[in-house]
Structure formats: C-alpha cells, structure tokens
Design a protein around this motif. Structure first.
Motif, short mmCIF file in Angstrom:
data_model
loop_
_atom_site.label_atom_id
_atom_site.label_comp_id
_atom_site.label_asym_id
_atom_site.label_seq_id
_atom_site.Cartn_x
_atom_site.Cartn_y
_atom_site.Cartn_z
N LEU A 1 -15.36 25.08 18.15
CA LEU A 1 -16.01 25.40 19.62
C LEU A 1 -15.02 25.46 20.40
O LEU A 1 -14.95 26.34 21.58
N SER A 2 -14.03 24.51 20.60
CA SER A 2 -12.95 24.55 21.35
C SER A 2 -12.20 26.03 21.21
O SER A 2 -11.96 26.59 22.26
N THR A 3 -12.08 26.44 20.06
CA THR A 3 -11.26 27.37 19.88
C THR A 3 -12.05 28.55 20.27
O THR A 3 -11.62 29.55 21.03
N HIS A 4 -13.44 28.62 19.98
CA HIS A 4 -14.29 29.70 20.41
C HIS A 4 -14.16 29.71 21.69
O HIS A 4 -14.10 30.93 22.65
N TYR A 5 -14.37 28.65 22.70
CA TYR A 5 -14.47 28.68 23.94
C TYR A 5 -13.04 28.97 24.67
O TYR A 5 -13.03 29.62 25.61
N SER A 6 -12.07 28.50 24.14
CA SER A 6 -10.81 28.99 24.73
C SER A 6 -10.42 30.40 24.59
O SER A 6 -10.02 31.19 25.53
N GLU A 7 -11.04 30.88 23.48
CA GLU A 7 -10.64 32.72 23.30
C GLU A 7 -11.69 33.11 24.22
O GLU A 7 -11.44 34.29 24.99
N LYS A 8 -13.04 32.59 24.43
CA LYS A 8 -13.79 33.13 25.75
C LYS A 8 -13.26 32.95 27.04
O LYS A 8 -13.37 33.84 27.83
N LYS A 9 -12.56 31.94 27.12
CA LYS A 9 -12.01 31.60 28.50
C LYS A 9 -10.92 32.59 28.84
O LYS A 9 -10.68 33.20 29.80
N LYS A 10 -10.05 32.96 27.65
CA LYS A 10 -8.89 33.85 27.66
C LYS A 10 -9.67 35.31 28.01
O LYS A 10 -9.01 36.14 29.01
N ASP A 11 -10.60 35.77 27.31
CA ASP A 11 -11.42 36.86 27.64
C ASP A 11 -12.09 36.95 29.03
O ASP A 11 -11.79 38.09 29.45
N LEU B 1 -10.71 39.66 32.09
CA LEU B 1 -11.76 40.36 32.71
C LEU B 1 -11.55 39.99 34.12
O LEU B 1 -11.68 40.95 34.91
N LEU B 2 -11.31 38.96 34.63
CA LEU B 2 -11.28 38.25 36.01
C LEU B 2 -9.78 39.15 36.44
O LEU B 2 -9.61 39.68 37.45
N LEU B 3 -8.87 39.19 35.85
CA LEU B 3 -7.52 39.82 36.12
C LEU B 3 -7.71 41.40 36.34
O LEU B 3 -7.24 41.95 37.10
N ASP B 4 -8.54 41.84 35.35
CA ASP B 4 -8.70 43.20 35.38
C ASP B 4 -9.61 43.91 36.47
O ASP B 4 -9.35 44.58 37.16
N VAL B 5 -10.23 42.81 37.01
CA VAL B 5 -11.21 43.44 38.12
C VAL B 5 -10.58 43.32 39.48
O VAL B 5 -9.58 43.23 40.21
#
Length: 163
Positions: free
Chosen positions: A145-155, A159-163
């Motif tokens: 879950l930590s890996t999954h959420y850290s990947e989601k956080k990176k994504d 997305l926030l940087l691109d906006v």
C-alpha cells in the motif's frame, strides 16, 4: 410227533421250570431270613432296643429343653460380635478404597494437568506462529500500500506540476 415225545417234552419243561424256580426264585430264602431276624430281634433281645430308643428320646428332649436355649443365646451373642467385626472391617475397607480412589484421581488429575500444560504450550506456539504470519502479511500489505500510494502521490505531483 408222537405221544411219547410230547410226554418227554412235558417232563423237560417241568424240569426246566423247577431248575428256574430254584435258581431264580429267592422268596423262600428271603422269607426265612426275615423270620429269623424278627425272631432274633423280638424274642431273644426282648424290648431292650425299644427301651434304649426311649431313653435316647428322653435325653434328646432334655437337651433341647435345657441346652438349646443357652446355646441359642451364646450363638446370638457370637453372631452379633461377628456382625460388629464385619461392619468394622467393611468400614475400614471402604476407607481404604476411598483413599485409593483419591490417590488414583490425584494421579489422573496430575496427568491431565501435565497433558493440558503441553496442549496449552502447543496452542501458544501455534498462536505465536499464526501471529507472526499475520504480522508478516500485514507488513507486506502495508509495504504494498505504501508503494502504491507513493506511486500515486508521484503521479499526483506530476499532474500538479503539469498544470
């Protein structure tokens, strides 16, 4: 057959009958013995046996009247003593049996306690093993879950940087 032969046959039959009665019919001898016994018993001895029997009968009656009640009382007393002893022995046997039963139950209880301690130790070991498995699975799930959420956080950061 002639008449002479019949007469000879009759004589033979009569002779055989006489021989048979002498050999097999013991009544005359037995009757003579009975008469001799009666004569010997009644005439020569008189009533001596009858008097002896009457005397014996009197002695038995006196014994029954005098000694029997005393003997019965003695037997009753001895029986009550024996009965008391038997009751005491029975009571002692019951106490011994109860002690043996308690000792046997104590040994069984001790064996049961040892067996239950072993079963409890096995149960605790099994619970510890299951706990470790659950903690290991939990740690893996938390890691995933930590890996999954850290990947989601990176994504999400991308997305926030691109906006």
């Amino acid at each position: 057959m002639t008449c002479l032969e019949f007469v000879n046959m009759d004589r033979i039959i009569k002779d055989v009958g006489d021989i048979q009665s002498r050999l097999l019919d013991h009544r005359p001898i037995v009757n003579a013995e009975i008469r001799y016994f009666v004569k010997e018993f009644e005439e020569k001895r008189g009533h001596r046996e009858m008097r002896l029997l009457e005397n014996l009968h009197k002695m038995v009656q006196e014994t029954n009247e005098q000694m029997l009640p005393e003997d019965l009382e003695g037997m009753k007393q001895q029986l009550s003593d024996v009965f008391g002893r038997l009751e005491a022995a029975n009571h002692m046997a019951e106490r011994i049996q109860q002690r043996e039963l308690k000792a046997e139950q104590s040994v069984q209880l001790q064996e049961n306690m040892e067996r239950m301690k072993e079963e409890w130790a096995d149960f605790l070991k099994e619970q510890q093993r299951l706990k470790e498995e659950v903690e290991e699975e939990h740690a893996k799930a938390v890691g995933q879950l930590s890996t999954h959420y850290s990947e989601k956080k990176k994504d999400l950061d991308k997305l926030l940087l691109d906006v």
